[in-house]
Design a protein around this motif. Structure first.
Motif, mmCIF file in Angstrom:
data_model
loop_
_atom_site.group_PDB
_atom_site.id
_atom_site.type_symbol
_atom_site.label_atom_id
_atom_site.label_comp_id
_atom_site.label_asym_id
_atom_site.label_seq_id
_atom_site.Cartn_x
_atom_site.Cartn_y
_atom_site.Cartn_z
ATOM 1 N N TRP A 95 -53.563 54.313 39.573
ATOM 2 C CA TRP A 95 -53.308 52.884 39.791
ATOM 3 C C TRP A 95 -52.946 52.204 38.475
ATOM 4 O O TRP A 95 -53.798 52.031 37.601
ATOM 5 C CB TRP A 95 -54.531 52.211 40.393
ATOM 6 C CG TRP A 95 -54.884 52.677 41.777
ATOM 7 C CD1 TRP A 95 -54.027 53.014 42.780
ATOM 8 C CD2 TRP A 95 -56.194 52.850 42.308
ATOM 9 N NE1 TRP A 95 -54.731 53.380 43.902
ATOM 10 C CE2 TRP A 95 -56.062 53.286 43.637
ATOM 11 C CE3 TRP A 95 -57.475 52.667 41.776
ATOM 12 C CZ2 TRP A 95 -57.153 53.539 44.455
ATOM 13 C CZ3 TRP A 95 -58.565 52.924 42.596
ATOM 14 C CH2 TRP A 95 -58.395 53.354 43.908
ATOM 15 N N PRO A 96 -51.710 51.762 38.318
ATOM 16 C CA PRO A 96 -51.294 51.122 37.058
ATOM 17 C C PRO A 96 -52.102 49.863 36.716
ATOM 18 O O PRO A 96 -52.309 49.569 35.543
ATOM 19 C CB PRO A 96 -49.819 50.774 37.301
ATOM 20 C CG PRO A 96 -49.381 51.684 38.390
ATOM 21 C CD PRO A 96 -50.592 51.919 39.241
ATOM 22 N N ILE A 97 -52.552 49.140 37.698
ATOM 23 C CA ILE A 97 -53.306 47.914 37.452
ATOM 24 C C ILE A 97 -54.659 48.212 36.790
ATOM 25 O O ILE A 97 -55.208 47.385 36.071
ATOM 26 C CB ILE A 97 -53.482 47.117 38.769
ATOM 27 C CG1 ILE A 97 -53.810 45.666 38.483
ATOM 28 C CG2 ILE A 97 -54.525 47.750 39.664
ATOM 29 C CD1 ILE A 97 -53.719 44.781 39.719
ATOM 30 N N VAL A 98 -55.182 49.418 37.011
ATOM 31 C CA VAL A 98 -56.455 49.838 36.397
ATOM 32 C C VAL A 98 -56.134 50.374 35.008
ATOM 33 O O VAL A 98 -55.470 51.392 34.858
ATOM 34 C CB VAL A 98 -57.178 50.906 37.244
ATOM 35 C CG1 VAL A 98 -58.427 51.402 36.531
ATOM 36 C CG2 VAL A 98 -57.520 50.347 38.622
ATOM 37 N N ARG A 99 -56.614 49.684 33.988
ATOM 38 C CA ARG A 99 -56.314 50.057 32.612
ATOM 39 C C ARG A 99 -57.376 50.942 31.994
ATOM 40 O O ARG A 99 -57.097 51.752 31.121
ATOM 41 C CB ARG A 99 -56.103 48.797 31.752
ATOM 42 C CG ARG A 99 -55.039 47.847 32.282
ATOM 43 C CD ARG A 99 -53.743 48.534 32.674
ATOM 44 N NE ARG A 99 -53.174 49.267 31.562
ATOM 45 C CZ ARG A 99 -52.277 50.219 31.675
ATOM 46 N NH1 ARG A 99 -51.827 50.577 32.852
ATOM 47 N NH2 ARG A 99 -51.822 50.826 30.613
#
Length: 158
Positions: A95-99
């Motif tokens: 998930w790109p939103i999860v950094r």
């Protein structure tokens, strides 16, 4: 707490300087820590080879790039078997939103650090992706208001 690495005072100085400025030249680094450039470079290489220095990154100004929402999600899984924990870990990596993500103890199983362009994007991620992910039981979110501290990951004093 015992230190897991064999580091002397010069190594600690190198780590402090690099954590503060990862773009410093070797010549300037050697000057700041009080040794000549060749042994300084060897020490940095040893710290890299031993995994003490994991890498170098540019620290980006997220709001200047249009990423205005920072939030944390506490995730509780229905089942905490090793396979289920690994499965969620792998999913979170996609998930790109999860950094950043951590497996945690206590009432939740995972803590996710999320960065989004806007509140709608974050809400859609939570509702459409996170809550519908396999084995997810609970999702609690916390929107940040303002960052009040931003330091290097390790407190290197001295």
């Amino acid at each position: 707490m015992p230190i897991k690495a064999d580091l002397d005072a010069t190594d600690w100085k190198i780590l402090r300087e690099l954590q503060n400025d990862g773009r410093i030249t070797n010549v300037e680094l050697s000057r700041r820590v009080g040794i000549s450039a060749p042994p300084c470079l060897r020490r940095v290489k040893r710290l890299e080879d031993n995994g003490i220095i994991r890498g170098y990154r540019a620290l980006l100004n997220a709001p200047a790039l249009g990423y205005d929402v920072v939030a944390f999600c506490l995730i509780g899984l229905q089942h905490q078997s090793d396979a289920e924990l690994k499965s969620f870990s792998e999913l979170a990596r996609t998930w790109p939103i999860v950094r950043r993500a951590w497996m945690v103890s206590g009432d939740s199983d995972f803590l996710l650090h999320c960065v989004a362009t806007d509140l709608t994007t974050f809400q859609n991620f939570v509702i459409e992706t996170l809550t519908s992910a396999p084995n997810v039981d609970t999702v609690r979110t916390a929107l940040t208001i303002r960052q009040v501290k931003d330091e290097g990951l390790v407190d290197i004093t001295g």
